[in-house]
Motif scaffolding. Structure first.
Motif, short mmCIF file in Angstrom:
data_model
loop_
_atom_site.label_atom_id
_atom_site.label_comp_id
_atom_site.label_asym_id
_atom_site.label_seq_id
_atom_site.Cartn_x
_atom_site.Cartn_y
_atom_site.Cartn_z
N LEU A 224 10.59 4.29 -4.16
CA LEU A 224 11.89 4.57 -3.56
C LEU A 224 11.76 4.56 -2.04
CD1 LEU A 224 13.06 7.56 -5.78
CD2 LEU A 224 13.86 5.20 -5.91
N ALA A 225 12.86 4.26 -1.37
CA ALA A 225 12.87 4.26 0.09
C ALA A 225 14.18 4.84 0.58
CB ALA A 225 12.69 2.86 0.64
N LEU A 226 14.11 5.53 1.70
CA LEU A 226 15.27 6.09 2.36
C LEU A 226 15.17 5.71 3.82
CD1 LEU A 226 17.75 7.99 2.09
CD2 LEU A 226 16.23 9.86 2.71
N GLY A 227 16.26 5.19 4.39
CA GLY A 227 16.18 4.72 5.76
C GLY A 227 17.46 4.95 6.53
N VAL A 228 17.37 4.66 7.83
CA VAL A 228 18.53 4.73 8.72
C VAL A 228 18.70 3.34 9.30
CG1 VAL A 228 19.50 5.79 10.77
CG2 VAL A 228 18.06 7.14 9.24
N ASN A 229 19.79 2.65 8.92
CA ASN A 229 20.07 1.30 9.37
C ASN A 229 21.57 1.08 9.24
OD1 ASN A 229 20.27 -1.37 9.94
ND2 ASN A 229 19.24 -2.06 8.10
N ARG A 230 22.27 1.04 10.34
CA ARG A 230 23.74 0.95 10.31
C ARG A 230 24.32 2.07 9.47
NH1 ARG A 230 24.98 -4.60 7.96
NH2 ARG A 230 22.80 -4.64 7.41
N GLY A 231 23.63 3.13 9.32
CA GLY A 231 24.00 4.25 8.48
C GLY A 231 22.77 4.66 7.68
N ILE A 232 23.01 5.23 6.53
CA ILE A 232 21.93 5.67 5.67
C ILE A 232 21.72 4.63 4.58
CG2 ILE A 232 21.17 7.48 4.07
CD1 ILE A 232 21.36 8.42 6.95
N SER A 233 20.47 4.26 4.33
CA SER A 233 20.17 3.30 3.28
C SER A 233 19.30 3.96 2.21
CB SER A 233 19.48 2.06 3.84
OG SER A 233 18.22 2.39 4.37
N PHE A 234 19.54 3.55 0.98
CA PHE A 234 18.75 4.01 -0.16
C PHE A 234 18.35 2.79 -0.95
CE2 PHE A 234 18.42 5.21 -4.62
CZ PHE A 234 17.43 6.18 -4.53
N ALA A 235 17.08 2.69 -1.32
CA ALA A 235 16.61 1.49 -2.01
C ALA A 235 15.54 1.83 -3.03
CB ALA A 235 16.06 0.49 -1.01
N VAL A 236 15.48 1.02 -4.07
CA VAL A 236 14.34 1.01 -4.97
C VAL A 236 13.45 -0.13 -4.50
CG1 VAL A 236 15.53 2.03 -6.93
CG2 VAL A 236 15.51 -0.43 -6.67
N GLN A 237 12.16 0.00 -4.72
CA GLN A 237 11.25 -1.02 -4.24
C GLN A 237 10.15 -1.24 -5.25
OE1 GLN A 237 9.83 0.56 -0.56
NE2 GLN A 237 8.41 1.97 -1.52
N GLY A 238 9.53 -2.38 -5.11
CA GLY A 238 8.35 -2.70 -5.89
C GLY A 238 7.25 -3.12 -4.94
N GLN A 239 6.03 -2.85 -5.30
CA GLN A 239 4.92 -3.24 -4.44
C GLN A 239 3.86 -3.91 -5.31
OE1 GLN A 239 3.03 -0.02 -2.33
NE2 GLN A 239 2.20 -1.40 -0.80
N VAL A 240 3.31 -5.00 -4.81
CA VAL A 240 2.20 -5.68 -5.47
C VAL A 240 1.22 -6.09 -4.38
CG1 VAL A 240 3.37 -7.93 -5.47
CG2 VAL A 240 1.55 -7.49 -7.10
N GLY A 241 -0.08 -5.85 -4.61
CA GLY A 241 -1.03 -6.14 -3.55
C GLY A 241 -2.45 -6.30 -4.03
N LEU A 242 -3.28 -6.75 -3.10
CA LEU A 242 -4.71 -6.92 -3.30
C LEU A 242 -5.42 -6.19 -2.18
CD1 LEU A 242 -7.03 -8.42 -4.83
CD2 LEU A 242 -6.75 -10.25 -3.15
N GLU A 243 -6.37 -5.34 -2.52
CA GLU A 243 -7.09 -4.57 -1.51
C GLU A 243 -8.59 -4.75 -1.66
OE1 GLU A 243 -5.96 -0.50 -2.13
OE2 GLU A 243 -7.50 -0.19 -3.63
N TYR A 244 -9.28 -4.53 -0.56
CA TYR A 244 -10.74 -4.53 -0.56
C TYR A 244 -11.20 -3.31 0.21
CZ TYR A 244 -15.59 -5.84 0.05
OH TYR A 244 -16.97 -5.84 0.03
N THR A 245 -12.01 -2.50 -0.43
CA THR A 245 -12.59 -1.32 0.20
C THR A 245 -14.07 -1.62 0.44
OG1 THR A 245 -11.05 0.11 -0.96
CG2 THR A 245 -12.97 1.16 0.03
N PHE A 246 -14.45 -1.61 1.71
CA PHE A 246 -15.83 -1.90 2.09
C PHE A 246 -16.75 -0.77 1.65
CE2 PHE A 246 -13.36 -4.52 4.89
CZ PHE A 246 -14.11 -5.67 5.03
N TRP A 247 -18.06 -0.98 1.73
CA TRP A 247 -19.05 0.04 1.39
C TRP A 247 -19.07 1.13 2.45
CZ3 TRP A 247 -19.76 -4.92 2.75
CH2 TRP A 247 -20.42 -5.18 3.93
N PHE A 248 -18.50 0.89 3.62
CA PHE A 248 -18.26 1.93 4.61
C PHE A 248 -16.76 2.25 4.55
CE2 PHE A 248 -18.47 -2.26 6.53
CZ PHE A 248 -17.27 -2.36 7.24
N PRO A 249 -16.26 3.32 5.14
CA PRO A 249 -14.89 3.79 4.88
C PRO A 249 -13.78 2.97 5.54
CG PRO A 249 -15.97 5.26 6.41
CD PRO A 249 -16.99 4.27 5.99
#
Length: 152
Positions: free
Chosen positions: A88-113
């Motif tokens: 979910l997202a809540l924002g301020v843009n020409r007023g108040i905005s409310f949105a549902v969202q989806g996220q898809v991604g690829l991540e890589y975590t190194f051996w250091f942080p």
């Protein structure tokens, strides 16, 4: 007295369990610029909270629950992860905005942080201010974003 002791032990146990979960903090760039925080909650699944801009004229706060779909062993060092989830997202843009969202991604975590990720996060919603309309800027979430996070 026994109840107070039991509550104190329970609270201490919950705080230790929360502190033991991996976390990451950093920045997410793309059509948006956001401060990003991740917190693992169920094995490899994680909650991601973002605070920043969406586009160039709106302020946005969003949160997604991401399911770790796959963690392929493509390298000997570090970890790959493919994830997706709703939010979910809540924002301020020409007023108040409310949105549902989806996220898809690829991540890589190194051996250091250090964690790098590429993802898409489209939003579908409405804005309201002396009228209402479709939040069209949310469709720019189909453009890829790059994240750089410190994992601890």
């Amino acid at each position: 007295m026994k109840k107070i002791f039991a509550i104190a032990v329970l609270a201490l146990g919950i705080s230790f369990a929360a502190a033991a979960q991996p976390k990451a903090i950093g920045v997410r760039w793309g059509f948006n610029t956001e401060f990003s925080y991740q917190h693992n909650v169920n094995g490899a699944d994680f909650v991601e909270a973002n605070l920043g801009t969406f586009g160039f004229d709106s302020f946005d706060i969003s949160s997604t629950y991401n399911f770790m779909i796959a963690q392929p062993a493509w390298t000997d060092r570090g970890e790959w992860g493919f994830y997706a989830g709703p939010g979910l997202a809540l924002g301020v843009n020409r007023g108040i905005s409310f949105a549902v969202q989806g996220q898809v991604g690829l991540e890589y975590t190194f051996w250091f942080p250090l964690q790098l990720a590429v993802d898409l996060k489209p939003q579908f919603g409405f804005w309201a201010n002396h009228g209402a309309g479709f939040f069209t800027q949310g469709l720019y979430g189909f453009l890829p974003s790059v994240s750089v996070r410190y994992r601890f």
